[in-house]
Design an enzyme around this catalytic site. Structure first.
Site, PDB file in Angstrom:
ATOM      1  N   CYS A 131       0.366  -1.122   0.122  1.00 20.01           N
ATOM      2  CA  CYS A 131      -0.394  -0.056   0.292  1.00 20.01           C
ATOM      3  C   CYS A 131       0.787   0.900   0.096  1.00 20.01           C
ATOM      4  CB  CYS A 131      -1.249  -0.573   1.526  1.00 20.01           C
ATOM      5  SG  CYS A 131      -1.859   1.092   1.135  1.00 20.01           S
ATOM      6  N   PHE A 132       1.156   1.842  -1.017  1.00 16.04           N
ATOM      7  CA  PHE A 132       1.312   2.984  -1.001  1.00 16.04           C
ATOM      8  C   PHE A 132       1.157   5.113   0.044  1.00 16.04           C
ATOM      9  CE2 PHE A 132      -1.051   3.627  -5.380  1.00 16.04           C
ATOM     10  CZ  PHE A 132      -2.342   4.749  -4.767  1.00 16.04           C
TER      11      PHE A 132
END
Length: 163
Positions: A10-11
């Site tokens: 997840c960025f």
């Protein structure tokens, strides 16, 4: 100024972590190395892009090796298509470069991590950047906008010096 693209799950948390490091000039989240030149958050699984952070950095303050030491601190390099609670190919890990001279530095880091684990093969892609689509505005600086938002990374690790 130099740049590198890192896929690490997840960025949101990846951006939150790296923006704390001295020498990081700019962060931008998006989707990289998929099968098309267009995607978005709803389509990313279909277009096979990885959630990726684009880092611009000052190599006189932080080296690519230093960035990658931080990168390997926050990922499980053996996990296939999963980081934290996030599952799917869009959460795969990868180092995507635009400067060919970065490839051997990244490969040496991958080899070093593998050697520390009895030669076990890492699930980290090392490829030239094929494409990068900037994510929607609400994803940019997500944890600043949503301080209690989901994050699979211990952001406090960014304050702990590397060994």
């Amino acid at each position: 100024m130099k740049e590198i693209y890192l896929a690490a799950g997840c960025f949101w948390g990846v951006e939150g972590y790296f923006r704390q490091l001295s020498g990081i000039i700019e962060t931008e989240v998006g989707y990289a190395n998929g099968i098309s030149t267009k995607t978005n958050y709803q389509l990313v699984a279909l277009t096979d892009h990885a959630e990726t952070i684009h880092l611009k950095y000052n190599p006189e303050i932080i080296s690519l090796k230093g960035i990658l030491q931080h990168y390997f601190r926050i990922i499980d390099p053996f996990s296939v298509n999963r980081q934290g609670n996030d599952c799917g190919r869009q959460y795969r890990t990868g180092i995507y470069y635009v400067d060919q001279t970065d490839a051997p530095i990244a490969q040496a880091m991958i080899d070093g991590v593998s050697a520390k684990h009895d030669g076990r093969k890492l699930a980290v892609q090392l490829e030239p950047l094929q494409n990068f689509i900037v994510a929607e505005d609400y994803h940019q600086d997500y944890l600043i906008k949503n301080p209690y938002g989901y994050c699979h990374i211990d952001l406090n690790l960014a304050k702990v010096p590397l060994r």
